[in-house]
Design a protein around this motif. Structure first.
Motif, PDB file in Angstrom:
ATOM      1  N   SER A 290      -1.966 -98.860  87.284  1.00 32.77           N
ATOM      2  CA  SER A 290      -1.876 -99.046  88.745  1.00 32.77           C
ATOM      3  C   SER A 290      -1.695-100.516  89.089  1.00 32.77           C
ATOM      4  O   SER A 290      -0.865-100.870  89.939  1.00 32.77           O
ATOM      5  CB  SER A 290      -3.145 -98.518  89.428  1.00 32.77           C
ATOM      6  OG  SER A 290      -3.227 -97.128  89.308  1.00 32.77           O
TER       7      SER A 290
ATOM      8  N   GLN B  69       1.790-101.490  88.338  1.00 35.64           N
ATOM      9  CA  GLN B  69       2.670-100.967  89.396  1.00 35.64           C
ATOM     10  C   GLN B  69       2.641-101.887  90.622  1.00 35.64           C
ATOM     11  O   GLN B  69       3.689-102.172  91.219  1.00 35.64           O
ATOM     12  CB  GLN B  69       2.220 -99.573  89.816  1.00 35.64           C
ATOM     13  CG  GLN B  69       2.750 -98.441  88.948  1.00 35.64           C
ATOM     14  CD  GLN B  69       2.367 -97.093  89.530  1.00 35.64           C
ATOM     15  OE1 GLN B  69       1.218 -96.665  89.430  1.00 35.64           O
ATOM     16  NE2 GLN B  69       3.308 -96.429  90.159  1.00 35.64           N
TER      17      GLN B  69
ATOM     18  N   LYS C  42       6.035 -92.519  83.399  1.00 37.53           N
ATOM     19  CA  LYS C  42       6.764 -92.170  84.631  1.00 37.53           C
ATOM     20  C   LYS C  42       6.405 -93.088  85.796  1.00 37.53           C
ATOM     21  O   LYS C  42       7.233 -93.343  86.661  1.00 37.53           O
ATOM     22  CB  LYS C  42       6.471 -90.713  85.018  1.00 37.53           C
ATOM     23  CG  LYS C  42       7.135 -89.705  84.097  1.00 37.53           C
ATOM     24  CD  LYS C  42       7.169 -88.317  84.690  1.00 37.53           C
ATOM     25  CE  LYS C  42       8.308 -88.153  85.679  1.00 37.53           C
ATOM     26  NZ  LYS C  42       8.405 -86.790  86.218  1.00 37.53           N
ATOM     27  N   ASN C  43       5.163 -93.592  85.829  1.00 38.07           N
ATOM     28  CA  ASN C  43       4.756 -94.480  86.926  1.00 38.07           C
ATOM     29  C   ASN C  43       5.598 -95.754  86.951  1.00 38.07           C
ATOM     30  O   ASN C  43       6.037 -96.195  88.011  1.00 38.07           O
ATOM     31  CB  ASN C  43       3.273 -94.849  86.788  1.00 38.07           C
ATOM     32  CG  ASN C  43       2.360 -93.707  87.170  1.00 38.07           C
ATOM     33  OD1 ASN C  43       2.704 -92.906  88.033  1.00 38.07           O
ATOM     34  ND2 ASN C  43       1.225 -93.596  86.530  1.00 38.07           N
TER      35      ASN C  43
ATOM     36  N   ALA D 230       9.254 -95.041  87.814  1.00 34.91           N
ATOM     37  CA  ALA D 230       9.425 -94.877  89.265  1.00 34.91           C
ATOM     38  C   ALA D 230       9.641 -96.229  89.934  1.00 34.91           C
ATOM     39  O   ALA D 230      10.548 -96.384  90.776  1.00 34.91           O
ATOM     40  CB  ALA D 230       8.198 -94.192  89.859  1.00 34.91           C
TER      41      ALA D 230
ATOM     42  N   TYR E 183      10.574 -89.140  91.910  1.00 39.90           N
ATOM     43  CA  TYR E 183       9.232 -89.585  91.520  1.00 39.90           C
ATOM     44  C   TYR E 183       8.261 -89.439  92.695  1.00 39.90           C
ATOM     45  O   TYR E 183       7.466 -90.331  92.972  1.00 39.90           O
ATOM     46  CB  TYR E 183       9.274 -91.047  91.048  1.00 39.90           C
ATOM     47  CG  TYR E 183      10.165 -91.283  89.853  1.00 39.90           C
ATOM     48  CD1 TYR E 183       9.731 -90.985  88.564  1.00 39.90           C
ATOM     49  CD2 TYR E 183      11.456 -91.806  90.022  1.00 39.90           C
ATOM     50  CE1 TYR E 183      10.540 -91.207  87.465  1.00 39.90           C
ATOM     51  CE2 TYR E 183      12.282 -92.030  88.920  1.00 39.90           C
ATOM     52  CZ  TYR E 183      11.819 -91.726  87.637  1.00 39.90           C
ATOM     53  OH  TYR E 183      12.626 -91.943  86.550  1.00 39.90           O
TER      54      TYR E 183
ATOM     55  N   TYR F  10       5.632 -87.637  93.165  1.00 37.31           N
ATOM     56  CA  TYR F  10       4.190 -87.634  92.864  1.00 37.31           C
ATOM     57  C   TYR F  10       3.729 -89.052  92.505  1.00 37.31           C
ATOM     58  O   TYR F  10       2.724 -89.538  93.013  1.00 37.31           O
ATOM     59  CB  TYR F  10       3.873 -86.677  91.716  1.00 37.31           C
ATOM     60  CG  TYR F  10       2.420 -86.761  91.293  1.00 37.31           C
ATOM     61  CD1 TYR F  10       1.413 -86.194  92.074  1.00 37.31           C
ATOM     62  CD2 TYR F  10       2.049 -87.446  90.137  1.00 37.31           C
ATOM     63  CE1 TYR F  10       0.077 -86.294  91.717  1.00 37.31           C
ATOM     64  CE2 TYR F  10       0.717 -87.550  89.764  1.00 37.31           C
ATOM     65  CZ  TYR F  10      -0.261 -86.977  90.556  1.00 37.31           C
ATOM     66  OH  TYR F  10      -1.577 -87.099  90.202  1.00 37.31           O
ATOM     67  N   GLU F  11       4.488 -89.720  91.628  1.00 35.52           N
ATOM     68  CA  GLU F  11       4.100 -91.062  91.166  1.00 35.52           C
ATOM     69  C   GLU F  11       4.075 -92.073  92.310  1.00 35.52           C
ATOM     70  O   GLU F  11       3.225 -92.976  92.331  1.00 35.52           O
ATOM     71  CB  GLU F  11       5.061 -91.562  90.074  1.00 35.52           C
ATOM     72  CG  GLU F  11       4.930 -90.852  88.743  1.00 35.52           C
ATOM     73  CD  GLU F  11       5.600 -89.479  88.716  1.00 35.52           C
ATOM     74  OE1 GLU F  11       5.341 -88.703  87.785  1.00 35.52           O
ATOM     75  OE2 GLU F  11       6.376 -89.174  89.642  1.00 35.52           O
TER      76      GLU F  11
END
Length: 423
Positions: A249, A252, A282-283, A286, A309, A311-312
């Protein structure tokens, strides 16, 4: 002999827990059915059997059985030392976190444990359970309940001068206010948390939480450079404590800061760093797709990335809110680019050029006119936008207003003089 037999039975139950869970469960229950006594080894066997049965329920997602286990064994735990009792109750409650969609069950069990801690006069256990309950309320988005409990805890902790728990509660308070959109109060709570943390040793995970929250609040003020530096600290803290979800996180958020600053090269550099390779998934894919769409200034690519993406990018409220802001900014830039050559243009043509719905474009154009991003008029009857040149302010009007203001001052002085003569 009985103790050695219990150790062997616990080891056997652990081996059977995957293939023959019913048999393993029966072994654990047999051991737990007998009182542990005061012998250290017997107490340790009881603990191992209790945690083994709890882990069995967790692995097979038997939420209700785990809740029943906690409630049934609390009375037996009263014969243990208070610190050991508190530790076991917290460990059993931690098992719920691995089971999805159990927030409501966790809230009810935690409340039940708080009532039990009050009846047993275990103040420190009650406080730690109430802090856990605040976190659960945040997951449920029950912010009013969270704030009510936080205010009660803050009064108590300030009186007891328990700095470490105080820092944790103030950090939760900052997160609640941030979630409610009250950034000034969120910042004030975070400042209080940092002040409290300065006078006590702060565990790495709690320090990383403070850095993460600081970064988010700076990002709300569009200070993405400072936010980025805080997210680096948070990511390193979570990485050192082997917290892959939180570290991902933070990474990201670092990428988001670079995207918002329109630094495509820095995004590419971050994506090839050793941290990005470690937490690849995938995070991060995205964020890379969003960065590519933003760099190409393509709304179509951007919407495709949000869809692929969803959900991500949608599950994290912080990322979702900033991506909405980024989308608005990209849409404005694209619309300005399309309408720039025209003094009068059909809205349907503008919508076709940017690849969006006519009503959506019309709504955005009206907003831009009200915000004075563009100077023009929407003729909805004809379905056209008329754009005007931004005329320079006539200095003659300013001079006339200045003259009138000075004449007003002269009249006021003359009136005051005449009034004094009449007296």
């Amino acid at each position: 002999m009985a103790q050695e037999e219990n150790v062997k039975r616990i080891e056997e139950a652990k081996k059977l827990s995957k293939d023959q869970p019913a048999k393993a469960e029966q072994i654990y229950k047999d051991i737990l059915s007998k009182p542990p006594g005061s012998n250290d080894k017997a107490v340790r066997d009881f603990e191992n059997a209790l945690m083994g049965l709890g882990e069995l329920y967790r692995d097979h997602k038997r939420t209700q059985d785990l809740a029943t286990l906690i409630q049934q064994t609390r009375d037996v735990l009263t014969s243990f030392a208070r610190a050991k009792t508190a530790k076991l109750v917290r460990q059993l409650l931690d098992l719920f976190t691995a089971i999805p969609n159990t927030v409501d069950t966790q809230v009810s069990v935690t409340k039940s444990c708080i009532d039990w801690a009050v009846s047993q006069r275990q103040g420190f256990l009650r406080q730690s359970l109430e802090v856990r309950l605040v976190g659960l309320y945040m997951q449920k988005q029950s912010y009013y309940d969270a704030l009510t409990l936080i205010n009660t805890l803050l009064k108590e902790l300030k009186r007891l001068d328990d700095k470490l728990v105080l820092v944790e509660v103030q950090l939760l308070e900052s997160r609640v206010y941030h979630a409610l959109g009250n950034v000034p109060k969120g910042r004030a709570a975070l400042t209080s948390a940092r002040t409290s943390a300065a006078s006590v040793y702060c565990p790495p995970l709690l320090q990383a939480g403070l850095d993460m929250q600081s970064g988010q609040l700076h990002a709300e003020d569009s200070d993405f450079n400072t936010a980025f530096s805080y997210f680096i600290e948070a990511m390193e803290g979570y990485h050192s404590q082997d917290e892959p979800v939180k570290a991902t996180s933070a990474l990201q958020y670092m990428l988001l800061c670079k995207i918002m600053l329109n630094l495509k090269d820095d995004v590419d550099q971050l994506m090839t760093s050793k941290q990005a390779l470690k937490y690849a998934g995938k995070n991060l894919d995205a964020m890379k797709a969003v960065a590519r769409a933003h760099s190409n200034r393509s709304l179509e690519e951007y919407e495709q990335a949000l869809h692929n993406y969803r959900y991500e990018l949608g599950s994290d409220r912080f990322i979702a809110s900033h991506l909405r802001r980024l989308y608005d900014s990209m849409l404005e830039q694209n619309l300005i680019k399309v309408i720039e050559p025209f003094s009068r243009v059909e809205i349907s043509h503008v919508a076709q050029m940017v690849g969006l719905d006519v009503q959506q474009v019309e709504r955005k154009l009206s907003q831009m006119i009200l915000d004075r991003v563009i100077i023009g008029v929407l003729d909805q009857g004809a379905g056209v936008l008329m754009v005007y040149e931004e005329s320079e302010r006539d200095k003659g009007y300013d001079a006339a207003l200045d003259t009138i203001d000075k004449l007003g001052n002269v009249v006021d002085v003359l009136y005051a003089n005449q009034a004094s003569l009449l007296e």
